[in-house]
Design an enzyme around this catalytic site. Structure first.
Site, PDB file in Angstrom:
ATOM      1  N   CYS A 107       0.923  -1.122   0.000  1.00 22.51           N
ATOM      2  CA  CYS A 107      -0.025   0.034  -0.002  1.00 22.51           C
ATOM      3  C   CYS A 107       0.911   1.018  -0.060  1.00 22.51           C
ATOM      4  CB  CYS A 107      -0.965  -0.110   1.201  1.00 22.51           C
ATOM      5  SG  CYS A 107      -2.175   1.384   1.178  1.00 22.51           S
ATOM      6  N   ARG A 161      -3.217   4.110   5.948  1.00 23.99           N
ATOM      7  CA  ARG A 161      -3.853   3.396   4.755  1.00 23.99           C
ATOM      8  C   ARG A 161      -4.287   2.093   4.807  1.00 23.99           C
ATOM      9  NH1 ARG A 161      -3.920   6.270   0.019  1.00 23.99           N
ATOM     10  NH2 ARG A 161      -2.820   8.565   0.059  1.00 23.99           N
ATOM     11  N   TRP A 219      -0.255  -4.342   1.649  1.00 25.07           N
ATOM     12  CA  TRP A 219      -1.504  -4.860   2.040  1.00 25.07           C
ATOM     13  C   TRP A 219      -1.569  -6.270   1.012  1.00 25.07           C
ATOM     14  CZ3 TRP A 219      -5.912  -5.297  -1.162  1.00 25.07           C
ATOM     15  CH2 TRP A 219      -7.359  -5.353  -0.348  1.00 25.07           C
ATOM     16  N   ASN A 230       3.699  -1.476  -5.529  1.00 23.71           N
ATOM     17  CA  ASN A 230       2.186  -1.432  -5.355  1.00 23.71           C
ATOM     18  C   ASN A 230       1.650  -1.858  -6.919  1.00 23.71           C
ATOM     19  OD1 ASN A 230       2.409  -0.388  -2.668  1.00 23.71           O
ATOM     20  ND2 ASN A 230       2.100   1.844  -3.242  1.00 23.71           N
ATOM     21  N   GLY A 231       0.430  -2.429  -6.568  1.00 27.94           N
ATOM     22  CA  GLY A 231      -0.205  -2.651  -7.879  1.00 27.94           C
ATOM     23  C   GLY A 231      -0.265  -4.340  -7.857  1.00 27.94           C
ATOM     24  N   GLU A 274     -24.770   3.502   3.732  1.00 24.40           N
ATOM     25  CA  GLU A 274     -23.711   4.177   4.297  1.00 24.40           C
ATOM     26  C   GLU A 274     -23.440   3.420   5.689  1.00 24.40           C
ATOM     27  OE1 GLU A 274     -20.040   6.118   5.036  1.00 24.40           O
ATOM     28  OE2 GLU A 274     -20.982   4.988   3.405  1.00 24.40           O
ATOM     29  N   LYS A 320     -20.590   1.279   7.243  1.00 24.59           N
ATOM     30  CA  LYS A 320     -19.457   1.556   8.461  1.00 24.59           C
ATOM     31  C   LYS A 320     -19.504   0.596   9.792  1.00 24.59           C
ATOM     32  CE  LYS A 320     -18.097   5.293   7.040  1.00 24.59           C
ATOM     33  NZ  LYS A 320     -17.884   4.310   5.821  1.00 24.59           N
ATOM     34  N   GLU A 327     -17.375  -2.376   8.346  1.00 24.04           N
ATOM     35  CA  GLU A 327     -15.987  -2.134   8.120  1.00 24.04           C
ATOM     36  C   GLU A 327     -15.181  -1.983   9.560  1.00 24.04           C
ATOM     37  OE1 GLU A 327     -15.173   1.324   4.627  1.00 24.04           O
ATOM     38  OE2 GLU A 327     -16.494   1.835   6.271  1.00 24.04           O
ATOM     39  N   HIS A 349     -40.339  -7.760   1.019  1.00 18.81           N
ATOM     40  CA  HIS A 349     -40.105  -8.273   0.000  1.00 18.81           C
ATOM     41  C   HIS A 349     -38.988  -9.506   0.187  1.00 18.81           C
ATOM     42  CE1 HIS A 349     -42.944  -6.376  -2.531  1.00 18.81           C
ATOM     43  NE2 HIS A 349     -42.320  -5.024  -2.022  1.00 18.81           N
ATOM     44  N   LYS A 356      -6.995   2.254   3.203  1.00 13.66           N
ATOM     45  CA  LYS A 356      -7.906   3.428   2.863  1.00 13.66           C
ATOM     46  C   LYS A 356      -7.973   3.968   1.410  1.00 13.66           C
ATOM     47  CE  LYS A 356      -9.302   7.492   4.434  1.00 13.66           C
ATOM     48  NZ  LYS A 356     -10.520   7.622   4.948  1.00 13.66           N
TER      49      LYS A 356
END
Length: 610
Positions: A2, A27, A74, A100-101, A483, A487, A490, A506, A605
């Site tokens: 990361c 991050r 990460w 990174n990637g 949202e 939260k 997370e 339903h 992040k």
């Protein structure tokens, strides 16, 4: 991914590398490492876990030298272990790489290298790249990196060192950010300018497919053909402070950022509301009034929390500007081939400005000839630089991985944009003036909302052991339900789902029982009675109800088991007000569950891989 930090200069590198990595800790990562050089010797130190573990290792086994590269990882390929941590060394110990990637064709390349007798020491895709560079290295590191990258499919932000070229660092970028720092004691390379605050005085942003070579006294940037090119130099914004001291009285960055929302909203609006013309103004859209009036459709594309803000934006633009809007997950939109009319603008929404899927969606839109705009919080980020125009949030740095103030600032900015487009079309000056008045009152309304914190703490203690939670809202508040559920997932790792309240019957109502609380967003509005009926359906089946409701609402109190009061605001601003108690609820439950609130497991992040 990361985080990447490199230094070559006239100071010991290890302390600079460790401090730079510390500034990128927010991050999210699962291991850390560095490599330095003295003469023709590389000193590798890496460790799974938090950066503190690497600090201990370096303290016990110093890594000397004035040149080095470092990384917080990460995990994508291979678990979070010491051997998979970056940097990686080539089989002959001549080349060191941090990356990174994702190298998408790593399996094919690895098979070829294994056939050549290369021995692998990790499970990562990055190690393949390290061995490839070593294969092409004959004393010119920049040429070797370019030759290796010609075989690679995928994304990368790279920093590379060679044992036989002491003091030289080579960088390359494709789809993952990289920035050069220019300082009095040498040169820096990082994945984020924030890592360089206090070290570098100037920064240079690399674009995709560019390579760079640094030593302590100079740097050069080259295109894929290895031609030297001139790139603008920028002053670095010293916007990131040091570690725990920035939290002040708050135990976590997330809580601090929740409480910063009144100020963040005020900053987002500062200088943009025009009472005389009853509209909003934006300096960075880079479109004429005539071009803006010709827009007859908006596509909003985003990921995660920004996607939820975009969903609110859909309601705002349709109601205030009478513009048709589609909201697309960037990860899906980038691979679709939807018919897009000529007068359509694509609006990318992102906190970091580096989200890989959103950046790819924006680039695909530009390739097809569509006007692109961005709402972004990070100056100099890839999306901010590549969009045709856009708006900065000015929310300030957001350190907590779970976004809070960026979400409310995004919604506020979308409201101002909707006002701006509305006034160019049909919105009366009286209506525009009323919206400006409502927006200007918003920071104070959020301050009043924060007074619910003690109530939220009590409710959190009551439901902290829940295994499943449902979040329900309608119209403007349906995205807020999504949202709120995000939260909780997370940072507390409790399963939660958001739904339009009317959709419960339903199917999802089958989940309701005495152990599954439902969080209803039910402030007064034109569908208030409908949501009350949905609450009654849950109540009849024995499900506990937590209601976010207008202060003093006796009707809601008669049905809900617990009520979190919020001040009355117009419906189009209710998403901002109601998001605040949901942020606090997730935070308090996560604290009670003993979770690492600012660095939740498995999350980063800025998601710079697909």
């Amino acid at each position: 991914m990361c985080g990447i930090v490199g230094f070559t200069g006239r100071r010991e590198a290890a302390p600079i590398l460790l401090e730079g990595l510390a500034r990128l800790e927010y991050r999210g990562y699962d291991s850390a490492g560095l490599v330095t050089s003295t003469g023709r010797q590389l000193h590798l130190r890496k460790k799974a876990g938090r950066l503190a573990e690497l600090r201990k290792l370096v303290a016990a086994h110093p890594a000397p030298g004035c040149h080095g590269i470092s990384h917080t990882r990460w995990a994508t390929h291979g678990g979070a272990t010491d051997r998979n941590a970056h940097p990686h060394l080539s089989h002959d110990l001549r080349i060191a790489v941090v990356h990174n990637g994702v190298i998408e064709n790593y399996a094919t390349l690895k098979h070829q290298l294994l056939a050549d007798g290369v021995i692998f020491r990790s499970d990562t895709d990055t190690e393949v790249l390290c061995h490839l560079i070593a294969r092409y290295y004959h004393g010119d590191l920049l040429s070797a990196v370019g030759a290796a990258l010609a075989l690679v499919k995928g994304t990368y932000g790279l920093a590379v060192m060679a044992r036989d070229e002491p003091g030289v660092i080579v960088g390359a970028r494709l789809g993952s950010p990289l920035v050069i720092g220019i300082g009095p004691d040498g040169h820096y390379l990082a994945s984020d300018a924030a890592a360089l605050a206090g070290f570098a005085e100037k920064v240079v942003y690399l674009d995709d497919r560019q390579l760079c070579q640094l030593d302590e006294s100079s740097y050069v940037i080259r295109n894929p053909d290895c031609d030297a090119i001139d790139v603008p130099v920028h002053d670095i914004a010293l916007f990131l402070g040091d570690g725990d001291r920035d939290r002040g009285e708050f135990p976590h960055y997330m809580l601090k950022e929740i409480y910063e929302q009144p100020e963040a909203l005020a900053n987002a609006m500062r200088g943009r509301l025009d009472s005389a013309d009853c509209t909003a103004h934006f300096g960075g859209l880079n479109l004429t009034a005539q071009q803006l009036r010709q827009i007859d459709r908006v596509i909003m594309t985003a990921c995660g929390t920004s996607y939820h803000a975009a969903l609110v934006g859909e309601y705002l633009f349709e109601e205030l500007a009478r513009l048709p809007v589609e909201v697309e997950y960037a990860s899906e939109f980038r691979y679709r081939n939807p018919p897009i009319d000529r007068n359509t603008v694509v609006l990318a929404i992102t906190q970091s400005g580096e989200t890989a899927d959103t950046l790819a969606a924006l680039r695909e839109s530009k390739r097809m000839g569509h006007t692109t705009l961005a709402i972004c919080n990070v100056v100099g980020s890839s999306i901010a630089r590549e969009a045709d125009g856009g708006v900065y949030l000015h929310a300030g740095p957001e350190i907590g991985v779970a976004s809070t103030k960026a979400f409310t600032a995004q919604v506020c900015t979308l409201a101002m944009l909707a006002l701006y487009f509305g006034r160019m079309r049909h919105l009366s000056s009286l209506h525009g003036q009323r919206i400006i008045h409502d927006l200007q009152a918003l920071p104070d309304m959020v301050r009043r909302t924060l007074a619910c914190h003690e109530t939220v703490k009590e409710i959190a203690a009551k439901y902290a052991e829940a295994k499943n939670v449902l979040y329900l809202g309608r119209q403007y508040l349906y995205p807020v339900a999504l949202e709120g559920a995000l939260k909780l997932k997370e940072i507390s790792y409790i399963h939660a789902e958001g739904y339009p309240a009317a959709e419960m019957k339903h199917g999802p109502i089958a989940l309701v029982d005495a152990q599954t609380p439902s969080v209803f967003l039910v402030p007064r509005g034109h569908v208030f009675d409908k949501v009350m009926s949905n609450m009654q359906e849950i109540k009849a089946r024995g499900g506990p109800i937590i209601a976010i409701a207008s202060a003093g609402d006796a009707d809601v109190a008669a049905v809900a088991d617990d009520v979190i009061p919020v001040p009355d605001v117009p419906e189009y601003l209710q998403p901002i007000i109601t998001a605040v108690p949901l942020q606090l609820l997730a935070y308090e439950i996560a604290v009670l569950c003993g979770c690492d609130v600012d660095k939740p497991r498995n999350l980063a992040k800025s998601v710079t891989v697909e």
